[in-house]
Design an enzyme around this catalytic site. Structure first.
Site, short mmCIF file in Angstrom:
data_model
loop_
_atom_site.label_atom_id
_atom_site.label_comp_id
_atom_site.label_asym_id
_atom_site.label_seq_id
_atom_site.Cartn_x
_atom_site.Cartn_y
_atom_site.Cartn_z
N ASP A 4 0.86 -1.19 0.00
CA ASP A 4 0.00 0.00 0.00
C ASP A 4 0.89 1.24 0.00
OD1 ASP A 4 -3.08 0.83 1.08
OD2 ASP A 4 -1.48 2.28 1.43
N ASP A 56 -3.90 2.37 -4.99
CA ASP A 56 -2.58 2.37 -4.34
C ASP A 56 -2.27 1.07 -3.61
OD1 ASP A 56 -4.02 2.64 -1.89
OD2 ASP A 56 -2.43 3.90 -1.06
N GLU A 57 -3.04 0.01 -3.89
CA GLU A 57 -2.99 -1.12 -2.97
C GLU A 57 -3.30 -2.44 -3.66
OE1 GLU A 57 -5.61 0.05 0.09
OE2 GLU A 57 -5.69 -1.91 1.03
#
Ligand code: DCP
Ligand code: MG
Ligand code: MG
Length: 347
Positions: A9, A103-104
């Site tokens: 992340d 983002d993950e």
């Protein structure tokens, strides 16, 4: 066979991208989000977090707590460009990637023959490649399952890395607050605290049937989660393929004009859903109707943005397929994983 799962992340993602692109922001409290008039923060950097600021906080309140906060507007194109690069890095390591948002992602590296199959070293390499290619830092959690990998990635943020080995699970989980467990939100936390349960070792004392009685089906998951056990697999196809909204009308729509009005009301709801899903790229628009004889029709057209103009243009084409009044109207988008650099989601 023990699984090796990595959860990656990025740190204060939107704000970090802005910092990277404007070095003058370094060392200052920075947030990305809406204006002081009704807006909220999408995120903020760790300097701003020291003032108690966080995602979803009203911008007005954030400015009160931290008057010298710099609030920047969102620039989704830039965040999506970074996201595309990090996903390409993941897919170079393994095809078993489950993106959760821009983002993950989870990666299953159980069978990856790199670094003598050390998941920790693979995670280090991923962090290094992300930094080299985007100048952004990420945090990684490495564990035998998704539950623990996600908790671990959050432990040493920013720029962190934390590994939970199989033999460490019992000790790790013992003093973990129940609020860290997947699916335990505000309501479940409150219910557990009314049972005097704050930590996983306390939750472990409840039997499976007690948990099921209190929490239904989720009680079953809780029973395993509070022991650090999680059977969920990394699901590479989990990323949403489509997003849609629909409405059945209390009285049937008799004219194109009435349908256009209904479309105008549905459209903002679709935009909100698209935005919440943090989808990478739209590949087509979909309209569907059901007439009052329950005949169903669907129209799909290639498109790279969800514009109201194009939906309005397509509407007569589907409406004319039936001679009957309309009882249901739905609009949606189909999503593609592949980012086309020139064409992307426009909100
Ligand atoms: N986001 C948003 N609204 C929210 C939460 C998040 O718009 N309520 C956006 C902004 C974040 C991005 O999603 O930068 C990623 O969300 P994360 O939860 O991963 O948070 P950050 O990356 O910002 O911070 P962290 O370092 O805690 O991961
Ligand atoms: Mg993040
Ligand atoms: Mg995230």
């Amino acid at each position: 066979m023990v699984q090796k799962i990595i959860h990656i992340d990025l740190d204060y993602f939107y704000a970090q991208v802005e910092e990277r692109d404007n070095p003058k922001l370094k060392g200052q409290p920075v947030a990305v989000g809406g204006s002081e008039n009704r807006g909220v923060l999408a995120t903020c950097n760790y300097i701003a977090r020291d003032y108690g600021l966080h995602s979803a906080m009203p911008t007005k309140l954030a400015k009160e707590k931290c008057p010298h906060l710099i609030v920047l507007p969102t620039n989704m194109q830039k965040y999506k460009a970074a996201s595309t690069i990090i996903r390409q890095i993941f897919y170079k390591i393994t095809p078993i990637v489950e993106p959760l948002s821009l983002d993950e992602a989870y990666l299953d590296v159980t069978d990856v023959n790199l670094h003598q199959n050390s998941a920790t070293l693979i995670a280090k390499e991923i962090k290094h490649q992300i930094f080299t290619e985007t100048q952004l830092t990420a945090s990684a959690g490495i564990a035998p399952n998704k539950l623990l990998a996600k908790i671990a990635s959050d432990l040493n943020k920013p720029n962190g890395l934390y590994t939970i080995r199989p033999k460490e699970i019992d000790t790790f989980i013992h003093h973990l607050p129940v609020s860290k467990l997947f699916g335990v939100g505000h309501a479940t936390k409150k219910k557990l605290s009314s049972l005097n349960i704050e930590y996983c070792h306390q939750l472990q004392k409840l039997s499976l049937s007690t948990l099921q009685a209190h929490f239904g089906k989720f009680g079953n998951s809780l029973y395993y989660y509070c022991r650090g056990m999680d059977k969920r697999v990394v699901n590479p196809s989990r990323m949403r393929k489509s997003i849609s909204v629909e409405q059945t009308f209390s009285s049937d729509l008799n004219s194109l004009e009435a349908c256009q009005t209904a479309l105008g009301k549905l459209y903002p709801k679709l935009l909100t859903r698209i935005s919440n899903a943090q989808a990478l790229c739209i590949s087509s628009l979909v309209l569907k109707i059901t007439d009052n004889k329950f005949n169903k029709y669907t129209l799909t057209r290639q498109a790279h943005e969800a514009s109201l103009e194009y939906f309005s243009l397509l509407l007569p084409m589907i409406i004319t397929r039936t001679a009957h009044p309309i009882r249901l109207l739905g609009i949606g988008v189909q999503l593609s994983e592949k980012e086309n650099k020139q064409l992307s989601l426009k909100l």
